[in-house]
Design an enzyme around this catalytic site. Structure first.
Site, PDB file in Angstrom:
ATOM      1  N   ASP A   1       6.138   2.695   7.234  1.00 29.03           N
ATOM      2  CA  ASP A   1       4.793   2.199   6.966  1.00 29.03           C
ATOM      3  C   ASP A   1       4.048   3.136   6.042  1.00 29.03           C
ATOM      4  O   ASP A   1       3.530   4.160   6.497  1.00 29.03           O
ATOM      5  CB  ASP A   1       4.051   2.064   8.307  1.00 29.03           C
TER       6      ASP A   1
ATOM      7  N   GLU B   1      -5.124   1.569   2.746  1.00 26.58           N
ATOM      8  CA  GLU B   1      -4.958   0.368   3.575  1.00 26.58           C
ATOM      9  C   GLU B   1      -5.144   0.716   5.033  1.00 26.58           C
ATOM     10  O   GLU B   1      -5.718  -0.053   5.813  1.00 26.58           O
ATOM     11  CB  GLU B   1      -3.561  -0.237   3.347  1.00 26.58           C
ATOM     12  N   GLU B   2      -4.639   1.898   5.421  1.00 30.38           N
ATOM     13  CA  GLU B   2      -4.652   2.267   6.846  1.00 30.38           C
ATOM     14  C   GLU B   2      -6.073   2.363   7.404  1.00 30.38           C
ATOM     15  O   GLU B   2      -6.296   2.173   8.588  1.00 30.38           O
ATOM     16  CB  GLU B   2      -3.910   3.590   7.068  1.00 30.38           C
TER      17      GLU B   2
ATOM     18  N   HIS C   1       3.022   4.643  13.136  1.00 30.69           N
ATOM     19  CA  HIS C   1       1.845   5.514  12.980  1.00 30.69           C
ATOM     20  C   HIS C   1       1.996   6.893  13.625  1.00 30.69           C
ATOM     21  O   HIS C   1       1.000   7.567  13.886  1.00 30.69           O
ATOM     22  CB  HIS C   1       0.572   4.829  13.510  1.00 30.69           C
TER      23      HIS C   1
ATOM     24  N   ASP D   1       4.317  -4.774   3.310  1.00 32.36           N
ATOM     25  CA  ASP D   1       3.752  -3.535   3.855  1.00 32.36           C
ATOM     26  C   ASP D   1       4.918  -2.716   4.400  1.00 32.36           C
ATOM     27  O   ASP D   1       5.576  -2.001   3.650  1.00 32.36           O
ATOM     28  CB  ASP D   1       2.711  -3.910   4.920  1.00 32.36           C
TER      29      ASP D   1
ATOM     30  N   HIS E   1       0.840  -1.201   0.000  1.00 29.47           N
ATOM     31  CA  HIS E   1       0.000   0.000   0.000  1.00 29.47           C
ATOM     32  C   HIS E   1       0.868   1.242   0.000  1.00 29.47           C
ATOM     33  O   HIS E   1       2.062   1.194   0.294  1.00 29.47           O
ATOM     34  CB  HIS E   1      -1.020  -0.030   1.132  1.00 29.47           C
TER      35      HIS E   1
END
Ligand SMILES: *[C@@H]1O[C@H](CO)[C@@H](O)[C@H](O)[C@H]1NC(C)=O
Ligand SMILES: *[C@@H]1O[C@H](CO)[C@@H](O)[C@H](O)[C@H]1NC(C)=O
Ligand SMILES: *[C@@H]1O[C@H](CO)[C@@H](O)[C@H](O)[C@H]1NC(C)=O
Ligand SMILES: *[C@@H]1O[C@H](CO)[C@@H](O)[C@H](O)[C@H]1NC(C)=O
Length: 692
Positions: free
Chosen positions: A344, A381-382, A494, A410, A334
């Site tokens: 990420d 995706e998140e 994140h 990922d 993604h």
């Protein structure tokens, strides 16, 4: 009439004699080196040469430069800055002369509009626990939980450990009630949304979740939506002018928590937790706190957000197969990120772009894969695997009949150490490929050697989780899949600190780990795209199922007397015998590799059975109450504290047994065992390929 060069009467020229000698020498050389193969297979030789070119054309410099550009700005799905990254990936693919296209969907996304949090201490002071981790960094979205409802609360704080059932139970035993309180939980294995749901069931009015760790700073954003894919189009693709449920529809609402939640920084969490009174925490929680609350500290919590429909973009590059263009090997990653996304997910995007660069180079040197290779760059995706899920739903039948495998990456690089998950028929291929790739952290050894030397050995995880884009491929479409990464549990997950600087200072200073991931990923794909017989091994699958059966048998305890595992035993035996036959057949076909039509058709027939066997594990009815999940071996159990991370239907039946009589529960478990057994039988029959 065409005049032949070699007339019976004419003498061969010296040059021709020389050439003939060379040809004879080459043939002699091959017969010396390949004594057992009667025919030299030019395709296999060629494929080997191109795999070598693939590995030797790796470059940590190009990967670093891709990552630098991908992470210049935050690129949250559905926002304007994310379009720049869509265009960048498209431009890269096009500049390599790869066939490129995008698909768009209109899906429900969620963004914060306002939030605040303050703590009112008993000494009269009020602390503003500002929800921004870098107040000067206006480009980054403020910390929030996607799909949280808006809400305010002015209430006592209470600590609930990881927010699991056992934790709420322990709190009750302390005679502490969380009713009307703002719950603070530290992040453990449970999905955020489940923690919020459990807090709500216990009467809490709002939830704050923080992540612990020495190096953790900032706020961990994330989704609290349950399930997979766009909530407005459950089970079908969110195309323009397609069916879209109303936001108030019960099927939509059940995906969202009913009480608001937000992330909390570890610093703010410590400040609040250290001020709590009440009962001391249970010893087994191992926390250094005076009390778990409630209060006396009071929190003033406000979260306002909006759910709105936005456009998301998947980007594809296609390398058409020469001989079997209608068989697909898919590599996916993604592109959307909560913040800058250096780990990420764009460490994976950089690796994907480097694979594209190297495949394009190979094409310029004359390579074309036997089967079609598709590079997929997913969006959103998140928010809940939305881009990949909508696409899988849209292409379900074509994927079902033609997809060979889906290879996911990922967070390619989070730190040191190789990790991988896979459906078990791909285990052997993974082991072989890691023997061909250099270890990024120790000179002179391969990834395999370093991996085998770790405590867990060459442990391959399974794909029951719903934490990345392999979920729709495995759990909805039954496509054999792999998920690869270096390192785990990185501290900036994140947060606004997941930046290029973090990667160059901590995650992968020399980009050698990126090179290793790209090497393994791209090489696995080359085997799946070029090998005449697919390197799938179903004996591994059968062995894995056998271990699951033993584990289940131990777990059943007293119920074992009344619940029969015999159907599993029989079906696993059927799979073993089908797997052995397939192996034997593959061995014979590999030996007689030629390009003759009949062999090509035989190869293809076996390959199709190898592909379709995985689809056998799907069940049209899916898991009870969660029909989207069709795979009966791998999928998330409804109860996240279940001891089974396989056989999700059986896991559900076991978790629900507390609410039933002994007899009812045994019948429910037995039914699910039958369902799994029939799925294994379907796989075995697909592999055998004969009608009953
Ligand atoms: C909780 O309350 C019950 C009933 O009042 C009492 O028997 C028990 O000792 C209390 N437990 C604790 C840990 O205070
Ligand atoms: C009030 O209590 C908080 C939390 O314990 C503490 O951080 C703060 O320094 C205290 N303020 C004063 C003025 O004592
Ligand atoms: C809570 O915070 C809101 C927003 O910052 C503020 O308007 C409100 O007055 C606060 N409530 C109390 C009781 O302090
Ligand atoms: C690539 O690897 C070489 C050799 O280890 C190293 O000197 C160089 O700094 C690396 N390049 C990047 C961009 O990290």
């Amino acid at each position: 009439m065409v005049e032949t060069v070699w007339k019976a009467t004419s003498k061969p020229s010296p040059l021709c004699t020389f050439l003939l000698l060379i040809i004879l020498c080459i043939l002699g050389f091959y017969s010396l080196h390949y004594p057992h193969s009667t025919v030299i297979n030019p395709n296999a030789q060629n494929a080997l040469r191109f795999r070598h070119i693939f590995l030797s054309s790796a470059s940590n410099y190009t990967i670093a430069s891709y990552l630098r550009i991908l992470t210049l700005h935050p690129h949250l799905a559905g926002t304007a800055p994310s379009l720049a990254i869509v265009n960048y990936v498209v431009a890269q693919f096009k500049s390599l002369h790869l066939q490129t296209h995008t698909t768009q969907y209109k899906t429900l996304l969620s963004y914060p509009t306002h939030s605040s949090l303050s703590a009112h201490f008993t000494n009269g002071t009020v602390h503003d626990l500002s929800l921004s981790d870098s107040s000067d960094d206006v480009a980054v979205v403020r910390p929030y939980h996607a799909y949280s409802p808006s809400g305010t609360a002015f209430a006592k704080a209470v600590f609930v450990n990881y927010g699991r059932d056992v934790d709420f139970q322990a709190i009750k035993e302390l005679n502490v009630s969380v009713k009307g309180c703002i719950v603070i939980a530290r992040r453990g294995d449970l999905p955020r949304g489940i923690v919020v749901q459990k807090a709500e069931e216990n009467g809490a009015v709002a939830v704050l979740i923080y992540t612990e760790g020495e190096e953790v700073k900032g706020f961990e954003r994330g989704t609290v939506m349950s399930g997979v894919g766009d909530p407005l189009s459950p089970g079908w693709a969110a195309v323009d002018d397609g069916e879209s449920l109303e936001l108030e529809d019960a099927r939509v609402l059940k995906r969202f928590p009913k009480i608001p939640s937000m992330p909390l920084s570890v610093r703010a969490a410590q400040l609040i937790l250290n001020s709590l009174g009440g009962a001391p925490p249970p010893e087994k929680w191992r926390v250094d706190l005076r009390g778990v609350g409630p209060g006396p500290t009071i929190l003033n919590f406000t979260y306002q957000g909006e759910k709105k429909v936005g456009t998301i973009h998947n980007v594809f590059a296609i390398i058409r197969g020469s001989e079997e263009p209608d068989r697909y090997v898919l590599l996916g990653n993604h592109r959307d990120a909560w913040t800058y996304g250096a780990v990420d997910p764009n460490s994976g995007t950089a690796a994907l772009l480097d694979i594209a660069r190297r495949y394009a180079l190979m094409m310029r040197l004359g390579w074309q894969p036997r089967r079609t290779i598709i590079l997929c760059s997913w969006d959103a995706e998140e928010f809940g695997m939305i881009g990949s899920t909508e696409w899988v739903e849209q292409n379900l039948v074509n994927l079902g009949s033609k997809a060979v495998a889906y290879l996911n990456v990922d967070c390619a690089v989070q730190g040191p150490g190789f990790f991988v998950g896979a459906t078990p028929q791909l285990d052997s291929l993974l082991l072989e490929v890691t023997k061909k790739v250099k270890d990024p952290d120790s000179e002179g050894s391969t990834v395999y050697e370093k991996w085998a030397a770790t405590n867990a050995g060459t442990n391959i995880q399974r794909l029951s989780g719903v934490d990345s884009d392999f979920a729709p491929f495995v759990q909805h479409a039954g496509v054999p899949s792999i998920d690869i990464y270096y390192g785990r549990d990185f501290p900036v997950y994140h947060t606004a600190f997941d930046s290029y600087e973090w990667m160059t200072n901590n995650g992968d200073p020399l980009f050698h780990r990126h090179v290793a991931v790209a090497g393994i990923w791209g090489l696995v794909a080359l085997h799946l795209a070029d090998d005449s017989i697919l390197p799938f091994n179903y004996l591994s699958y059968a062995e894995q199922l056998q271990r699951y059966k033993v584990f289940l048998s131990n777990l059943l305890g007293e119920d074992k007397a009344k619940v029969s595992l015999h159907p599993l035993t029989t079906s696993i035996q059927e799979l073993v015998s089908a797997a052995k036959e397939a192996e034997d057949e593959a061995k014979i076909l590999r030996q007689q590799e030629t390009t003759g039509d009949s062999v090509v058709l035989k190869n293809r027939a076996l390959n199709d059975r190898l592909i379709l066997a995985e689809r056998g594990f799907l069940d049209v009815d899916g898991l009870q109450g969660r029909q989207w999940f069709k795979h009966l071996i791998y999928g998330p159990p409804g109860d996240h504290e279940s001891k089974l991370d396989f056989f999700p239907g059986i896991a559900d039946a076991i978790s629900q047994s507390a609410r039933m009589s002994r007899k009812e529960s045994q019948a429910a478990i037995q039914h699910e065992i039958w369902r799994v057994s029939r799925a294994i039988q379907r796989a075995a029959r697909a592999l055998k390929g004969e009608l009953t």
